[in-house]
Design a protein around this motif. Structure first.
Motif, short mmCIF file in Angstrom:
data_model
loop_
_atom_site.label_atom_id
_atom_site.label_comp_id
_atom_site.label_asym_id
_atom_site.label_seq_id
_atom_site.Cartn_x
_atom_site.Cartn_y
_atom_site.Cartn_z
N MET A 1 0.68 -1.14 0.05
CA MET A 1 0.05 -0.06 0.09
C MET A 1 0.97 1.47 0.23
O MET A 1 1.89 1.21 0.48
CB MET A 1 -0.93 -0.03 1.31
CG MET A 1 -1.82 1.13 1.45
SD MET A 1 -2.98 0.64 2.78
CE MET A 1 -2.26 1.88 4.00
N GLU A 2 0.43 2.28 -0.64
CA GLU A 2 1.02 3.47 -0.81
C GLU A 2 0.46 4.42 0.46
O GLU A 2 -0.67 4.36 0.80
CB GLU A 2 0.75 4.28 -1.97
CG GLU A 2 1.53 4.03 -3.01
CD GLU A 2 3.23 4.20 -3.08
OE1 GLU A 2 3.51 5.13 -2.40
OE2 GLU A 2 4.05 3.28 -3.44
N ALA A 3 1.45 5.35 0.94
CA ALA A 3 0.77 6.45 1.95
C ALA A 3 -0.20 7.28 1.50
O ALA A 3 0.25 7.68 0.15
CB ALA A 3 2.22 6.82 2.56
N LYS A 4 -0.86 7.86 1.98
CA LYS A 4 -1.79 9.02 1.64
C LYS A 4 -0.81 10.13 2.04
O LYS A 4 -0.80 10.44 3.40
CB LYS A 4 -3.10 8.76 1.93
CG LYS A 4 -4.02 9.89 1.42
CD LYS A 4 -4.44 9.67 0.12
CE LYS A 4 -5.62 10.66 -0.31
NZ LYS A 4 -6.20 10.20 -1.61
N ILE A 5 -0.48 11.22 1.28
CA ILE A 5 0.24 12.32 1.63
C ILE A 5 -0.31 13.62 1.40
O ILE A 5 -0.98 13.75 0.22
CB ILE A 5 1.58 12.18 0.88
CG1 ILE A 5 2.41 10.78 0.94
CG2 ILE A 5 2.82 13.54 1.09
CD1 ILE A 5 3.34 10.58 -0.07
N LEU A 6 -0.32 14.39 2.39
CA LEU A 6 -0.75 15.59 2.19
C LEU A 6 0.49 16.65 2.01
O LEU A 6 1.21 16.72 2.98
CB LEU A 6 -1.59 16.13 3.38
CG LEU A 6 -2.04 17.71 3.36
CD1 LEU A 6 -3.01 18.10 2.25
CD2 LEU A 6 -2.76 17.93 4.82
N LEU A 7 0.45 17.38 0.93
CA LEU A 7 1.52 18.36 0.74
C LEU A 7 1.01 19.74 0.90
O LEU A 7 -0.08 19.95 0.38
CB LEU A 7 1.96 18.43 -0.78
CG LEU A 7 2.53 17.04 -1.38
CD1 LEU A 7 2.89 17.39 -2.93
CD2 LEU A 7 3.74 16.73 -0.78
N GLU B 1 -9.57 16.10 6.97
CA GLU B 1 -11.07 15.43 7.44
C GLU B 1 -11.70 14.49 6.26
O GLU B 1 -12.31 13.59 6.68
CB GLU B 1 -12.10 16.49 7.71
CG GLU B 1 -11.47 17.25 9.02
CD GLU B 1 -12.47 18.59 9.13
OE1 GLU B 1 -13.11 18.90 8.29
OE2 GLU B 1 -12.25 18.99 10.28
N GLU B 2 -11.33 14.70 5.17
CA GLU B 2 -12.07 14.05 4.03
C GLU B 2 -10.98 12.89 3.53
O GLU B 2 -11.60 11.99 3.06
CB GLU B 2 -11.86 14.76 2.56
CG GLU B 2 -12.91 16.11 2.46
CD GLU B 2 -12.84 17.03 1.34
OE1 GLU B 2 -11.94 16.71 0.54
OE2 GLU B 2 -13.71 17.98 1.30
N ASN B 3 -9.95 12.90 3.95
CA ASN B 3 -8.92 11.56 3.64
C ASN B 3 -7.99 11.17 4.84
O ASN B 3 -7.91 11.70 5.82
CB ASN B 3 -7.72 12.13 2.70
CG ASN B 3 -8.24 12.82 1.18
OD1 ASN B 3 -8.51 12.21 0.66
ND2 ASN B 3 -8.46 14.11 1.25
N GLU B 4 -7.82 9.82 4.67
CA GLU B 4 -7.00 9.31 5.80
C GLU B 4 -5.54 9.58 5.50
O GLU B 4 -5.06 8.67 4.88
CB GLU B 4 -7.35 7.74 5.79
CG GLU B 4 -8.53 7.38 6.51
CD GLU B 4 -8.89 5.89 6.81
OE1 GLU B 4 -7.85 5.48 7.16
OE2 GLU B 4 -10.12 5.44 6.66
#
Length: 116
Positions: free
Chosen positions: A2-8, A44-47
């Protein structure tokens, strides 16, 4: 794996869009934001697995973002890119890729350690 979900988090959505597209070439799962309101919305919308904050934002804004994210999600890793004389937006790609690889390594080592 699995890939990490990243917030830039950066100053310009136009630049963040380019960086996001480049990171997707490495199959990174990326969303981006440039304001406290958008950061909160994306969280809030994404993990989100971790946050990368660019060096282009003013110090006060970077600190405010970090404090807000920590208040909402105390265990969420936040990586602040250091300002350097030769800094540029493209450096965010290598930095983020390194953090994504280390996230995967930690997931594997953590699951290996926990299964013993």
């Amino acid at each position: 794996m699995m890939e990490a979900k990243i917030l830039l988090v950066g100053r310009s959505t136009e630049v963040m869009s380019i960086l996001s597209a480049e990171l997707k070439k490495f199959e990174r799962d990326v969303v981006y934001a440039n304001s406290e309101e958008l950061v909160k919305e994306k969280l809030e919308e994404n993990e989100i697995d971790f946050v990368v904050v660019g060096a282009g934002l003013p110090d006060e804004t970077r600190k405010g973002m970090e404090q807000m994210i920590q208040a909402l999600f105390p265990k969420l890793p936040i990586y602040m890119i250091e300002r350097t004389p030769d800094g540029n937006p493209a450096k965010m790609i290598g930095f983020t890729n390194e953090k994504a690889v280390m996230w995967k390594v930690e997931k594997v080592l953590g699951s290996t350690l926990n299964s013993r």
